[in-house]
Write a protein that holds these residues in place. Sequence first.
Motif, mmCIF file in Angstrom:
data_model
loop_
_atom_site.group_PDB
_atom_site.id
_atom_site.type_symbol
_atom_site.label_atom_id
_atom_site.label_comp_id
_atom_site.label_asym_id
_atom_site.label_seq_id
_atom_site.Cartn_x
_atom_site.Cartn_y
_atom_site.Cartn_z
ATOM 1 N N ALA A 7 52.343 -93.638 -80.448
ATOM 2 C CA ALA A 7 53.537 -94.416 -80.092
ATOM 3 C C ALA A 7 54.120 -93.922 -78.770
ATOM 4 O O ALA A 7 54.488 -94.721 -77.898
ATOM 5 C CB ALA A 7 54.576 -94.317 -81.208
ATOM 6 N N ALA A 8 54.170 -92.601 -78.614
ATOM 7 C CA ALA A 8 54.712 -92.043 -77.375
ATOM 8 C C ALA A 8 53.839 -92.393 -76.180
ATOM 9 O O ALA A 8 54.339 -92.563 -75.065
ATOM 10 C CB ALA A 8 54.838 -90.523 -77.511
ATOM 11 N N ARG A 9 52.546 -92.511 -76.410
ATOM 12 C CA ARG A 9 51.605 -92.827 -75.330
ATOM 13 C C ARG A 9 51.459 -94.330 -75.116
ATOM 14 O O ARG A 9 50.685 -94.764 -74.261
ATOM 15 C CB ARG A 9 50.236 -92.221 -75.644
ATOM 16 C CG ARG A 9 50.230 -90.705 -75.782
ATOM 17 C CD ARG A 9 50.415 -90.020 -74.453
ATOM 18 N NE ARG A 9 49.205 -90.143 -73.625
ATOM 19 C CZ ARG A 9 49.119 -89.722 -72.368
ATOM 20 N NH1 ARG A 9 50.169 -89.181 -71.784
ATOM 21 N NH2 ARG A 9 47.994 -89.857 -71.687
ATOM 22 N N GLU A 10 52.167 -95.135 -75.905
ATOM 23 C CA GLU A 10 52.139 -96.603 -75.803
ATOM 24 C C GLU A 10 50.709 -97.136 -75.880
ATOM 25 O O GLU A 10 50.306 -97.996 -75.100
ATOM 26 C CB GLU A 10 52.801 -97.058 -74.500
ATOM 27 C CG GLU A 10 54.276 -96.666 -74.407
ATOM 28 C CD GLU A 10 54.933 -97.187 -73.143
ATOM 29 O OE1 GLU A 10 54.348 -97.005 -72.040
ATOM 30 O OE2 GLU A 10 56.007 -97.787 -73.257
ATOM 31 N N ALA A 52 47.237 -99.814 -65.779
ATOM 32 C CA ALA A 52 46.591 -100.923 -66.470
ATOM 33 C C ALA A 52 47.663 -101.917 -66.915
ATOM 34 O O ALA A 52 48.821 -101.566 -67.120
ATOM 35 C CB ALA A 52 45.824 -100.402 -67.682
ATOM 36 N N SER A 53 47.257 -103.176 -67.051
ATOM 37 C CA SER A 53 48.210 -104.209 -67.457
ATOM 38 C C SER A 53 47.609 -105.036 -68.581
ATOM 39 O O SER A 53 46.404 -105.026 -68.824
ATOM 40 C CB SER A 53 48.566 -105.105 -66.268
ATOM 41 O OG SER A 53 47.406 -105.728 -65.740
ATOM 42 N N VAL A 80 46.118 -92.520 -87.832
ATOM 43 C CA VAL A 80 46.184 -92.248 -86.391
ATOM 44 C C VAL A 80 46.891 -93.376 -85.654
ATOM 45 O O VAL A 80 47.653 -93.135 -84.709
ATOM 46 C CB VAL A 80 44.775 -91.985 -85.807
ATOM 47 C CG1 VAL A 80 43.926 -93.250 -85.761
ATOM 48 C CG2 VAL A 80 44.893 -91.376 -84.409
ATOM 49 N N LEU A 81 46.682 -94.627 -86.086
ATOM 50 C CA LEU A 81 47.343 -95.738 -85.404
ATOM 51 C C LEU A 81 48.848 -95.737 -85.628
ATOM 52 O O LEU A 81 49.597 -96.308 -84.831
ATOM 53 C CB LEU A 81 46.742 -97.073 -85.848
ATOM 54 C CG LEU A 81 45.296 -97.331 -85.415
ATOM 55 C CD1 LEU A 81 44.830 -98.697 -85.893
ATOM 56 C CD2 LEU A 81 45.143 -97.226 -83.895
ATOM 57 N N GLU A 82 49.288 -95.086 -86.702
ATOM 58 C CA GLU A 82 50.726 -95.010 -86.988
ATOM 59 C C GLU A 82 51.330 -93.684 -86.539
ATOM 60 O O GLU A 82 52.504 -93.415 -86.804
ATOM 61 C CB GLU A 82 50.960 -95.211 -88.484
ATOM 62 C CG GLU A 82 50.619 -96.615 -88.966
ATOM 63 C CD GLU A 82 50.845 -96.802 -90.459
ATOM 64 O OE1 GLU A 82 51.074 -95.781 -91.156
ATOM 65 O OE2 GLU A 82 50.801 -97.949 -90.925
ATOM 66 N N SER A 83 50.564 -92.864 -85.824
ATOM 67 C CA SER A 83 51.046 -91.534 -85.449
ATOM 68 C C SER A 83 52.073 -91.613 -84.328
ATOM 69 O O SER A 83 52.026 -92.485 -83.461
ATOM 70 C CB SER A 83 49.878 -90.651 -85.012
ATOM 71 O OG SER A 83 49.376 -91.067 -83.749
ATOM 72 N N PRO A 84 53.032 -90.675 -84.313
ATOM 73 C CA PRO A 84 54.041 -90.664 -83.246
ATOM 74 C C PRO A 84 53.439 -90.379 -81.873
ATOM 75 O O PRO A 84 54.002 -90.800 -80.856
ATOM 76 C CB PRO A 84 55.004 -89.555 -83.684
ATOM 77 C CG PRO A 84 54.221 -88.693 -84.618
ATOM 78 C CD PRO A 84 53.271 -89.619 -85.316
ATOM 79 N N GLN A 85 52.310 -89.674 -81.836
ATOM 80 C CA GLN A 85 51.687 -89.387 -80.550
ATOM 81 C C GLN A 85 51.208 -90.669 -79.873
ATOM 82 O O GLN A 85 51.435 -90.877 -78.677
ATOM 83 C CB GLN A 85 50.502 -88.425 -80.728
ATOM 84 C CG GLN A 85 49.769 -88.065 -79.450
ATOM 85 C CD GLN A 85 50.614 -87.287 -78.465
ATOM 86 O OE1 GLN A 85 51.613 -86.666 -78.837
ATOM 87 N NE2 GLN A 85 50.236 -87.315 -77.192
ATOM 88 N N GLY A 109 45.409 -100.045 -76.295
ATOM 89 C CA GLY A 109 45.537 -100.095 -74.853
ATOM 90 C C GLY A 109 44.520 -99.270 -74.087
ATOM 91 O O GLY A 109 43.723 -98.521 -74.652
ATOM 92 N N PHE A 110 44.586 -99.405 -72.773
ATOM 93 C CA PHE A 110 43.727 -98.642 -71.862
ATOM 94 C C PHE A 110 44.206 -97.194 -71.843
ATOM 95 O O PHE A 110 45.395 -96.930 -71.673
ATOM 96 C CB PHE A 110 43.810 -99.254 -70.462
ATOM 97 C CG PHE A 110 42.874 -98.629 -69.468
ATOM 98 C CD1 PHE A 110 41.549 -99.025 -69.416
ATOM 99 C CD2 PHE A 110 43.319 -97.645 -68.595
ATOM 100 C CE1 PHE A 110 40.678 -98.453 -68.497
ATOM 101 C CE2 PHE A 110 42.459 -97.073 -67.676
ATOM 102 C CZ PHE A 110 41.129 -97.477 -67.633
ATOM 103 N N PRO A 111 43.306 -96.212 -72.012
ATOM 104 C CA PRO A 111 43.766 -94.829 -72.183
ATOM 105 C C PRO A 111 44.198 -94.121 -70.909
ATOM 106 O O PRO A 111 44.992 -93.172 -70.977
ATOM 107 C CB PRO A 111 42.549 -94.135 -72.802
ATOM 108 C CG PRO A 111 41.378 -94.932 -72.327
ATOM 109 C CD PRO A 111 41.859 -96.353 -72.267
#
Length: 420
Positions: A342-345, A372-373, A335-340, A362-364
Amino acid sequence: MEAPAAGALAGLKVLDLSRVLAAPWATQILGDLGAEVLKVEQPGRGDDTRLWGPPFLEDGSARPDAAYFFCANRNKRSLAIDFARPEGAALVRRLAAEADVLVENFRTGGLAKYGLDAPALRAANPRLIYVSVTGFGQTGPYAQRGGYDFLIQGMSGLMSVTGRPDGEEGAGPMKVGLPVSDLFTGLYAAVSILAALNHRAATGEGQHVDVALLDSQVALLVNQAMNFLVGGASPRRLGNAHPNVVPYRDFATSDDYILVACGSDGQFRALCTLLGRDDLAADPRFASNAGRQRDRRVLEVELARAIAPWRAAELIAAMEAAGVPGGPINTIEQVLESPQLAAREMLRVMRRDDGTPVTVIGFPGKLPASPASYRLAPPRLGQDTRAVLSALGLGDDEIERLRQDGVIALAGAAERGPTA
Protein backbone atom coordinates in the motif's frame (compact mmCIF):
# COMPACT_ATOMS: atom_id res chain seq x y z
CA MET A 1 10.79 19.63 -10.52
CA GLU A 2 7.34 18.20 -11.20
CA ALA A 3 7.48 14.89 -13.09
CA PRO A 4 6.05 14.94 -16.60
CA ALA A 5 2.90 12.90 -16.98
CA ALA A 6 3.78 11.60 -20.44
CA GLY A 7 6.50 9.18 -19.35
CA ALA A 8 10.05 8.52 -20.52
CA LEU A 9 8.92 6.75 -23.72
CA ALA A 10 6.26 9.27 -24.74
CA GLY A 11 6.14 9.63 -28.51
CA LEU A 12 7.30 6.05 -29.12
CA LYS A 13 4.90 4.08 -31.34
CA VAL A 14 4.75 0.34 -30.72
CA LEU A 15 2.85 -2.09 -32.94
CA ASP A 16 2.07 -5.21 -30.91
CA LEU A 17 1.22 -8.34 -32.92
CA SER A 18 1.78 -10.63 -29.95
CA ARG A 19 -0.45 -12.62 -27.66
CA VAL A 20 -0.40 -14.70 -24.45
CA LEU A 21 2.36 -13.48 -22.07
CA ALA A 22 6.07 -13.17 -22.94
CA ALA A 23 5.84 -10.53 -25.67
CA PRO A 24 2.73 -8.77 -24.25
CA TRP A 25 4.66 -8.43 -20.99
CA ALA A 26 7.38 -6.56 -22.88
CA THR A 27 4.94 -4.24 -24.64
CA GLN A 28 3.08 -3.50 -21.41
CA ILE A 29 6.38 -2.37 -19.89
CA LEU A 30 6.84 0.02 -22.82
CA GLY A 31 3.27 1.24 -22.40
CA ASP A 32 3.70 1.81 -18.68
CA LEU A 33 6.71 4.00 -19.48
CA GLY A 34 4.70 6.17 -21.85
CA ALA A 35 4.81 4.50 -25.27
CA GLU A 36 1.71 4.33 -27.47
CA VAL A 37 1.01 0.61 -27.93
CA LEU A 38 -1.39 -0.63 -30.63
CA LYS A 39 -2.36 -4.24 -29.98
CA VAL A 40 -3.54 -6.05 -33.11
CA GLU A 41 -5.87 -8.95 -32.33
CA GLN A 42 -7.86 -11.53 -34.26
CA PRO A 43 -11.47 -10.41 -34.82
CA GLY A 44 -14.00 -12.43 -32.88
CA ARG A 45 -11.39 -14.05 -30.62
CA GLY A 46 -8.60 -11.70 -29.64
CA ASP A 47 -5.63 -12.56 -27.50
CA ASP A 48 -5.81 -16.19 -26.34
CA THR A 49 -5.70 -15.10 -22.71
CA ARG A 50 -9.06 -13.34 -22.99
CA LEU A 51 -10.49 -16.87 -22.77
CA TRP A 52 -8.13 -18.31 -20.12
CA GLY A 53 -10.61 -18.37 -17.27
CA PRO A 54 -12.29 -18.56 -14.91
CA PRO A 55 -12.16 -16.19 -13.24
CA PHE A 56 -13.60 -13.63 -15.66
CA LEU A 57 -14.21 -9.93 -15.06
CA GLU A 58 -17.98 -9.80 -14.84
CA ASP A 59 -18.99 -6.66 -16.69
CA GLY A 60 -22.35 -7.65 -18.10
CA SER A 61 -21.03 -8.45 -21.57
CA ALA A 62 -21.83 -11.65 -23.44
CA ARG A 63 -18.20 -12.73 -23.37
CA PRO A 64 -16.26 -11.16 -20.49
CA ASP A 65 -12.47 -11.21 -20.48
CA ALA A 66 -10.51 -13.58 -18.26
CA ALA A 67 -8.43 -12.27 -15.37
CA TYR A 68 -5.29 -13.56 -17.10
CA PHE A 69 -5.68 -11.00 -19.91
CA PHE A 70 -5.52 -8.09 -17.46
CA CYS A 71 -2.03 -8.92 -16.15
CA ALA A 72 -0.19 -7.95 -19.36
CA ASN A 73 -2.37 -5.63 -21.45
CA ARG A 74 -2.88 -2.26 -19.81
CA ASN A 75 -1.76 0.94 -21.55
CA LYS A 76 -2.64 -0.56 -24.93
CA ARG A 77 -5.24 0.16 -27.59
CA SER A 78 -6.95 -2.82 -29.22
CA LEU A 79 -7.42 -3.16 -32.99
CA ALA A 80 -9.26 -6.19 -34.31
CA ILE A 81 -7.70 -6.84 -37.75
CA ASP A 82 -7.57 -10.14 -39.62
CA PHE A 83 -4.16 -9.90 -41.29
CA ALA A 84 -4.57 -13.36 -42.80
CA ARG A 85 -6.72 -11.42 -45.29
CA PRO A 86 -4.76 -9.32 -47.84
CA GLU A 87 -6.59 -6.12 -46.92
CA GLY A 88 -5.90 -6.75 -43.25
CA ALA A 89 -2.21 -7.36 -43.89
CA ALA A 90 -2.10 -4.14 -45.90
CA LEU A 91 -3.50 -2.24 -42.91
CA VAL A 92 -0.84 -3.70 -40.64
CA ARG A 93 1.87 -2.73 -43.14
CA ARG A 94 0.57 0.84 -43.09
CA LEU A 95 0.69 0.85 -39.30
CA ALA A 96 4.22 -0.62 -39.33
CA ALA A 97 5.40 2.13 -41.67
CA GLU A 98 4.63 4.64 -38.92
CA ALA A 99 5.87 2.53 -35.99
CA ASP A 100 9.13 2.74 -34.09
CA VAL A 101 8.90 -0.80 -32.72
CA LEU A 102 7.03 -3.92 -33.83
CA VAL A 103 6.77 -6.92 -31.49
CA GLU A 104 5.56 -10.35 -32.63
CA ASN A 105 5.68 -13.87 -31.23
CA PHE A 106 4.71 -16.07 -34.14
CA ARG A 107 6.72 -19.13 -35.04
CA THR A 108 9.95 -18.39 -36.84
CA GLY A 109 9.10 -17.25 -40.37
CA GLY A 110 5.36 -17.44 -39.70
CA LEU A 111 4.59 -13.87 -40.77
CA ALA A 112 6.43 -13.98 -44.10
CA LYS A 113 3.39 -15.33 -45.96
CA TYR A 114 1.51 -12.16 -45.02
CA GLY A 115 4.34 -9.85 -45.99
CA LEU A 116 4.76 -8.93 -42.33
CA ASP A 117 8.22 -10.41 -41.77
CA ALA A 118 11.23 -8.35 -40.67
CA PRO A 119 12.90 -7.99 -44.11
CA ALA A 120 9.68 -6.80 -45.76
CA LEU A 121 8.68 -4.29 -43.11
CA ARG A 122 12.20 -3.00 -42.48
CA ALA A 123 12.69 -2.45 -46.22
CA ALA A 124 9.76 -0.03 -46.09
CA ASN A 125 10.78 1.45 -42.73
CA PRO A 126 14.54 1.08 -42.09
CA ARG A 127 14.22 2.73 -38.68
CA LEU A 128 11.83 0.02 -37.49
CA ILE A 129 12.96 -2.10 -34.55
CA TYR A 130 11.37 -5.45 -35.31
CA VAL A 131 11.28 -7.79 -32.32
CA SER A 132 10.65 -11.52 -32.64
CA VAL A 133 9.92 -13.44 -29.44
CA THR A 134 9.93 -17.21 -29.96
CA GLY A 135 10.59 -20.38 -28.04
CA PHE A 136 14.00 -21.11 -29.48
CA GLY A 137 15.03 -18.16 -31.64
CA GLN A 138 15.49 -17.53 -35.35
CA THR A 139 18.44 -19.94 -35.71
CA GLY A 140 19.52 -23.36 -34.50
CA PRO A 141 18.09 -26.87 -34.87
CA TYR A 142 15.05 -26.04 -32.67
CA ALA A 143 14.12 -22.81 -34.47
CA GLN A 144 10.89 -24.20 -35.95
CA ARG A 145 9.61 -25.65 -32.71
CA GLY A 146 6.85 -24.00 -30.73
CA GLY A 147 7.84 -22.96 -27.24
CA TYR A 148 5.69 -22.70 -24.13
CA ASP A 149 6.67 -21.70 -20.62
CA PHE A 150 6.17 -25.17 -19.12
CA LEU A 151 8.31 -26.79 -21.81
CA ILE A 152 11.04 -24.19 -21.40
CA GLN A 153 11.11 -24.59 -17.62
CA GLY A 154 11.80 -28.27 -18.21
CA MET A 155 14.18 -28.01 -21.16
CA SER A 156 16.24 -25.20 -19.63
CA GLY A 157 17.19 -27.18 -16.54
CA LEU A 158 15.12 -24.99 -14.21
CA MET A 159 12.85 -27.86 -13.15
CA SER A 160 15.86 -30.06 -12.38
CA VAL A 161 16.76 -27.73 -9.51
CA THR A 162 13.18 -26.99 -8.40
CA GLY A 163 11.31 -29.35 -6.09
CA ARG A 164 12.01 -31.61 -3.13
CA PRO A 165 15.27 -33.55 -3.20
CA ASP A 166 15.42 -37.24 -4.00
CA GLY A 167 14.65 -39.41 -0.99
CA GLU A 168 12.05 -37.04 0.48
CA GLU A 169 8.29 -37.46 0.26
CA GLY A 170 7.01 -35.68 -2.82
CA ALA A 171 10.43 -35.68 -4.48
CA GLY A 172 10.66 -34.90 -8.17
CA PRO A 173 11.09 -32.04 -10.61
CA MET A 174 8.65 -29.16 -10.21
CA LYS A 175 7.81 -26.12 -12.26
CA VAL A 176 7.77 -22.70 -10.64
CA GLY A 177 4.30 -21.54 -9.61
CA LEU A 178 4.41 -18.65 -12.10
CA PRO A 179 5.27 -18.64 -15.85
CA VAL A 180 8.73 -17.28 -15.11
CA SER A 181 10.26 -18.28 -18.44
CA ASP A 182 7.69 -16.12 -20.23
CA LEU A 183 8.18 -13.25 -17.82
CA PHE A 184 11.98 -13.34 -17.97
CA THR A 185 11.80 -13.35 -21.76
CA GLY A 186 9.47 -10.35 -21.73
CA LEU A 187 11.88 -8.47 -19.51
CA TYR A 188 14.84 -9.32 -21.76
CA ALA A 189 12.80 -8.25 -24.79
CA ALA A 190 12.01 -4.89 -23.17
CA VAL A 191 15.67 -4.34 -22.25
CA SER A 192 16.74 -5.28 -25.79
CA ILE A 193 14.22 -2.84 -27.27
CA LEU A 194 15.60 -0.01 -25.15
CA ALA A 195 19.14 -0.90 -26.26
CA ALA A 196 18.03 -0.97 -29.91
CA LEU A 197 16.37 2.44 -29.49
CA ASN A 198 19.60 3.87 -28.12
CA HIS A 199 21.51 2.36 -31.05
CA ARG A 200 19.00 3.88 -33.47
CA ALA A 201 19.35 7.28 -31.83
CA ALA A 202 23.10 7.12 -32.53
CA THR A 203 23.00 5.59 -36.03
CA GLY A 204 19.52 6.10 -37.43
CA GLU A 205 19.13 2.38 -38.13
CA GLY A 206 16.67 -0.13 -36.74
CA GLN A 207 17.34 -3.83 -36.44
CA HIS A 208 15.74 -7.24 -36.08
CA VAL A 209 15.88 -8.23 -32.41
CA ASP A 210 15.76 -11.99 -31.77
CA VAL A 211 14.69 -13.03 -28.24
CA ALA A 212 14.12 -16.68 -27.29
CA LEU A 213 12.48 -18.23 -24.25
CA LEU A 214 15.16 -20.93 -23.92
CA ASP A 215 18.02 -18.43 -24.14
CA SER A 216 16.38 -16.17 -21.59
CA GLN A 217 15.70 -18.92 -19.09
CA VAL A 218 19.22 -20.35 -19.43
CA ALA A 219 20.59 -16.85 -18.76
CA LEU A 220 18.57 -16.86 -15.53
CA LEU A 221 20.15 -20.09 -14.26
CA VAL A 222 22.78 -17.71 -12.83
CA ASN A 223 24.55 -19.26 -9.80
CA GLN A 224 23.27 -22.78 -10.50
CA ALA A 225 24.81 -22.80 -13.97
CA MET A 226 28.01 -21.20 -12.71
CA ASN A 227 28.23 -23.82 -9.96
CA PHE A 228 28.39 -26.43 -12.71
CA LEU A 229 30.70 -24.47 -15.00
CA VAL A 230 33.17 -23.85 -12.18
CA GLY A 231 32.72 -26.91 -9.97
CA GLY A 232 31.75 -29.53 -12.54
CA ALA A 233 28.97 -31.15 -10.50
CA SER A 234 25.44 -31.00 -11.86
CA PRO A 235 23.19 -29.05 -9.45
CA ARG A 236 20.38 -30.99 -7.80
CA ARG A 237 17.04 -30.28 -6.22
CA LEU A 238 17.27 -28.94 -2.67
CA GLY A 239 13.66 -28.03 -1.95
CA ASN A 240 13.68 -24.65 -0.20
CA ALA A 241 17.37 -24.81 0.68
CA HIS A 242 20.01 -22.70 -1.08
CA PRO A 243 22.79 -24.39 -3.09
CA ASN A 244 25.47 -22.01 -1.79
CA VAL A 245 24.30 -20.29 1.40
CA VAL A 246 23.45 -21.91 4.78
CA PRO A 247 21.16 -21.39 6.68
CA TYR A 248 18.88 -20.13 3.95
CA ARG A 249 15.60 -22.06 3.97
CA ASP A 250 12.24 -22.57 5.65
CA PHE A 251 11.83 -23.82 9.22
CA ALA A 252 8.75 -24.94 11.16
CA THR A 253 7.72 -23.01 14.28
CA SER A 254 5.00 -24.14 16.66
CA ASP A 255 2.26 -22.56 14.55
CA ASP A 256 3.59 -21.85 11.02
CA TYR A 257 6.58 -21.90 8.72
CA ILE A 258 9.07 -19.04 8.53
CA LEU A 259 12.03 -18.21 6.34
CA VAL A 260 15.59 -17.73 7.57
CA ALA A 261 18.08 -16.15 5.17
CA CYS A 262 21.51 -15.62 6.70
CA GLY A 263 23.80 -14.18 4.05
CA SER A 264 26.81 -13.55 6.27
CA ASP A 265 28.71 -15.10 9.18
CA GLY A 266 27.64 -12.21 11.39
CA GLN A 267 23.95 -12.84 10.70
CA PHE A 268 24.43 -16.53 11.47
CA ARG A 269 26.07 -15.73 14.83
CA ALA A 270 23.24 -13.31 15.66
CA LEU A 271 20.69 -16.03 14.90
CA CYS A 272 22.49 -18.50 17.17
CA THR A 273 22.53 -15.97 20.02
CA LEU A 274 18.83 -15.24 19.53
CA LEU A 275 18.02 -18.95 19.67
CA GLY A 276 20.20 -19.53 22.73
CA ARG A 277 22.62 -21.66 20.72
CA ASP A 278 25.92 -19.83 20.92
CA ASP A 279 27.52 -23.26 20.90
CA LEU A 280 26.63 -23.58 17.22
CA ALA A 281 28.26 -20.24 16.43
CA ALA A 282 31.38 -21.36 18.30
CA ASP A 283 31.57 -24.74 16.56
CA PRO A 284 34.53 -24.65 14.12
CA ARG A 285 32.49 -26.63 11.59
CA PHE A 286 30.05 -23.76 11.25
CA ALA A 287 32.38 -20.76 11.53
CA SER A 288 32.24 -20.05 7.78
CA ASN A 289 29.62 -20.47 5.12
CA ALA A 290 31.76 -23.11 3.40
CA GLY A 291 31.70 -25.20 6.55
CA ARG A 292 28.00 -24.65 7.10
CA GLN A 293 27.33 -25.78 3.54
CA ARG A 294 29.49 -28.89 3.96
CA ASP A 295 27.76 -29.89 7.20
CA ARG A 296 24.39 -28.40 6.46
CA ARG A 297 22.36 -31.45 7.51
CA VAL A 298 23.84 -31.50 11.02
CA LEU A 299 23.43 -27.74 11.44
CA GLU A 300 19.90 -27.53 10.07
CA VAL A 301 18.68 -30.28 12.39
CA GLU A 302 19.97 -28.33 15.39
CA LEU A 303 18.49 -25.06 14.15
CA ALA A 304 15.15 -26.76 13.50
CA ARG A 305 15.04 -27.99 17.10
CA ALA A 306 15.77 -24.52 18.44
CA ILE A 307 13.20 -22.83 16.21
CA ALA A 308 10.35 -25.32 16.70
CA PRO A 309 9.09 -24.01 20.11
CA TRP A 310 8.75 -20.41 18.93
CA ARG A 311 5.57 -18.85 17.56
CA ALA A 312 6.16 -17.57 14.02
CA ALA A 313 5.23 -13.92 14.57
CA GLU A 314 7.31 -13.69 17.75
CA LEU A 315 10.40 -15.18 16.15
CA ILE A 316 10.13 -12.98 13.06
CA ALA A 317 9.89 -9.89 15.30
CA ALA A 318 12.88 -11.04 17.35
CA MET A 319 14.90 -11.71 14.20
CA GLU A 320 14.12 -8.25 12.87
CA ALA A 321 15.28 -6.69 16.13
CA ALA A 322 18.48 -8.74 16.02
CA GLY A 323 19.23 -7.90 12.39
CA VAL A 324 18.68 -11.44 11.16
CA PRO A 325 16.92 -11.59 7.74
CA GLY A 326 13.72 -13.59 7.90
CA GLY A 327 10.04 -13.43 7.22
CA PRO A 328 6.74 -15.20 6.71
CA ILE A 329 5.53 -17.26 3.77
CA ASN A 330 2.61 -15.12 2.68
CA THR A 331 -0.36 -16.14 0.62
CA ILE A 332 -1.10 -14.02 -2.45
CA GLU A 333 -3.98 -12.45 -0.53
CA GLN A 334 -1.72 -11.56 2.39
CA VAL A 335 0.96 -9.87 0.33
CA LEU A 336 -1.55 -7.92 -1.77
CA GLU A 337 -3.15 -6.62 1.43
CA SER A 338 0.17 -5.79 3.11
CA PRO A 339 0.89 -2.23 4.30
CA GLN A 340 4.21 -2.29 2.44
CA LEU A 341 2.51 -2.68 -0.95
CA ALA A 342 0.00 0.00 0.00
CA ALA A 343 2.82 2.39 0.87
CA ARG A 344 4.52 1.61 -2.44
CA GLU A 345 1.23 2.15 -4.36
CA MET A 346 1.63 -1.20 -6.09
CA LEU A 347 -2.11 -1.75 -6.61
CA ARG A 348 -3.83 0.59 -9.05
CA VAL A 349 -7.53 0.84 -9.86
CA MET A 350 -8.23 1.53 -13.53
CA ARG A 351 -11.53 1.84 -15.41
CA ARG A 352 -12.27 0.38 -18.82
CA ASP A 353 -14.01 2.47 -21.46
CA ASP A 354 -17.39 1.13 -20.30
CA GLY A 355 -16.67 2.18 -16.70
CA THR A 356 -15.90 -1.28 -15.34
CA PRO A 357 -13.21 -1.02 -12.65
CA VAL A 358 -10.24 -3.38 -12.60
CA THR A 359 -7.39 -3.45 -10.10
CA VAL A 360 -3.94 -4.10 -11.56
CA ILE A 361 -0.47 -4.59 -10.09
CA GLY A 362 1.63 -1.57 -10.89
CA PHE A 363 5.03 -1.05 -12.46
CA PRO A 364 7.70 -1.72 -9.80
CA GLY A 365 10.33 0.82 -10.81
CA LYS A 366 10.04 4.23 -9.15
CA LEU A 367 11.27 6.93 -11.56
CA PRO A 368 10.76 10.34 -9.93
CA ALA A 369 11.44 12.34 -13.09
CA SER A 370 9.59 10.05 -15.51
CA PRO A 371 7.22 7.80 -13.57
CA ALA A 372 5.19 4.95 -14.99
CA SER A 373 1.58 5.88 -15.71
CA TYR A 374 -1.75 4.09 -15.84
CA ARG A 375 -3.54 5.74 -18.72
CA LEU A 376 -5.50 2.96 -20.37
CA ALA A 377 -7.13 -0.01 -18.68
CA PRO A 378 -6.77 -3.35 -20.52
CA PRO A 379 -9.00 -2.79 -23.56
CA ARG A 380 -12.07 -4.56 -24.82
CA LEU A 381 -11.44 -6.41 -28.07
CA GLY A 382 -11.42 -4.00 -30.98
CA GLN A 383 -12.46 -0.97 -28.96
CA ASP A 384 -9.93 1.29 -30.71
CA THR A 385 -10.13 -0.09 -34.26
CA ARG A 386 -12.22 2.77 -35.61
CA ALA A 387 -10.23 5.55 -33.97
CA VAL A 388 -6.84 4.22 -35.05
CA LEU A 389 -7.89 3.50 -38.63
CA SER A 390 -9.50 6.93 -38.89
CA ALA A 391 -6.22 8.48 -37.76
CA LEU A 392 -4.49 6.38 -40.41
CA GLY A 393 -6.61 8.13 -43.05
CA LEU A 394 -9.47 5.69 -43.63
CA GLY A 395 -12.93 7.18 -44.05
CA ASP A 396 -16.06 5.93 -42.33
CA ASP A 397 -17.35 4.27 -45.51
CA GLU A 398 -14.11 2.31 -45.99
CA ILE A 399 -14.04 1.27 -42.34
CA GLU A 400 -17.62 0.05 -42.59
CA ARG A 401 -16.85 -1.92 -45.74
CA LEU A 402 -13.88 -3.60 -44.04
CA ARG A 403 -16.10 -4.45 -41.09
CA GLN A 404 -18.81 -5.94 -43.26
CA ASP A 405 -16.19 -7.97 -45.15
CA GLY A 406 -14.86 -9.39 -41.87
CA VAL A 407 -11.40 -7.83 -42.27
CA ILE A 408 -11.81 -5.82 -39.07
CA ALA A 409 -14.11 -5.80 -36.08
CA LEU A 410 -15.32 -2.88 -33.98
CA ALA A 411 -16.15 -3.23 -30.30
CA GLY A 412 -19.92 -3.22 -29.98
CA ALA A 413 -20.44 -3.03 -33.76
CA ALA A 414 -23.02 -5.81 -33.76
CA GLU A 415 -25.12 -3.89 -31.25
CA ARG A 416 -24.74 -0.49 -32.96
CA GLY A 417 -25.33 -1.64 -36.47
CA PRO A 418 -23.70 -0.12 -39.58
CA THR A 419 -22.04 3.24 -39.26
CA ALA A 420 -24.07 6.05 -40.77
